[in-house]
Design a protein around this motif. Structure first.
Motif, PDB file in Angstrom:
ATOM      1  N   UNK A 195       0.814  -1.215   0.000  1.00  0.00           N
ATOM      2  CA  UNK A 195       0.000   0.000   0.000  1.00  0.00           C
ATOM      3  C   UNK A 195       0.849   1.268   0.000  1.00  0.00           C
ATOM      4  N   UNK A 196       2.180   1.102   0.047  1.00  0.00           N
ATOM      5  CA  UNK A 196       3.075   2.267   0.091  1.00  0.00           C
ATOM      6  C   UNK A 196       2.697   3.201   1.241  1.00  0.00           C
ATOM      7  N   UNK A 197       2.413   2.630   2.377  1.00  0.00           N
ATOM      8  CA  UNK A 197       1.925   3.402   3.513  1.00  0.00           C
ATOM      9  C   UNK A 197       2.718   3.061   4.773  1.00  0.00           C
ATOM     10  N   UNK A 198       2.997   4.087   5.543  1.00  0.00           N
ATOM     11  CA  UNK A 198       3.679   3.934   6.828  1.00  0.00           C
ATOM     12  C   UNK A 198       2.684   4.289   7.926  1.00  0.00           C
ATOM     13  N   UNK A 199       2.745   3.560   9.022  1.00  0.00           N
ATOM     14  CA  UNK A 199       1.814   3.771  10.127  1.00  0.00           C
ATOM     15  C   UNK A 199       2.572   4.115  11.409  1.00  0.00           C
ATOM     16  N   UNK A 200       1.882   4.829  12.272  1.00  0.00           N
ATOM     17  CA  UNK A 200       2.401   5.063  13.618  1.00  0.00           C
ATOM     18  C   UNK A 200       1.260   4.734  14.583  1.00  0.00           C
ATOM     19  N   UNK A 201       1.364   3.595  15.220  1.00  0.00           N
ATOM     20  CA  UNK A 201       0.389   3.188  16.228  1.00  0.00           C
ATOM     21  C   UNK A 201       0.803   3.798  17.554  1.00  0.00           C
ATOM     22  N   UNK A 202      -0.076   4.601  18.112  1.00  0.00           N
ATOM     23  CA  UNK A 202       0.238   5.317  19.341  1.00  0.00           C
ATOM     24  C   UNK A 202      -0.697   4.829  20.441  1.00  0.00           C
ATOM     25  N   UNK A 203      -0.141   4.189  21.442  1.00  0.00           N
ATOM     26  CA  UNK A 203      -0.926   3.668  22.570  1.00  0.00           C
ATOM     27  C   UNK A 203      -0.609   4.459  23.829  1.00  0.00           C
ATOM     28  N   UNK A 204      -1.496   4.345  24.799  1.00  0.00           N
ATOM     29  CA  UNK A 204      -1.303   5.008  26.097  1.00  0.00           C
ATOM     30  C   UNK A 204      -0.916   6.468  25.917  1.00  0.00           C
TER      31      UNK A 204
END
Length: 124
Positions: free
Chosen positions: A76-85
């Motif tokens: 998907x040519x996509x970067x993610x940033x999962x942000x918890x807490x």
């Protein structure tokens, strides 16, 4: 024309999670490092996390280590940033960026391309 388009920001309460996305287009990023940075009001922009597009190696700022996770979807040519807490001090405009380097500490890379940013606001 290279484009990095962030999405996923918003207003949330402390303790919850958000996932930011960065859709990349306009060139091949296989030899690039993709980074997330943030800038809070009145503060300098700071490094948050980075991932080598090809190898998937990740690095994090100490302030987010253990809470944030960077990943990429090559198809998907996509970067993610999962942000918890999330904490109120995570409030900032978050930017996606791309650097044509993969060796060394990514906070010091020269980032050639930047997105427009997405606002994340965490209330206490």
């Amino acid at each position: 024309q290279v484009q990095l388009v962030e999405s996923g920001g918003g207003l949330v309460q402390a303790g919850v999670s958000l996932r930011l996305s960065c859709a990349a287009s306009g060139r091949a990023f296989s030899s690039y490092t993709m980074g997330w940075f943030r800038q809070a009001p009145g503060k300098e922009r700071e490094f948050v996390a980075a991932i080598r597009w090809n190898f998937g190696r990740t690095d994090y700022a100490d302030s987010v280590k253990g809470r944030f996770t960077i990943s990429r979807d090559i198809a998907k040519n996509t970067v993610y940033l999962q942000m918890n807490s999330l904490k109120p001090e995570d409030t900032a405009v978050y930017y996606c960026a791309a650097a044509g380097q993969t060796t060394g500490w990514p906070a010091g890379f020269k980032y050639d391309y930047w997105g427009q940013g997405t606002q994340v606001t965490v209330s206490s």
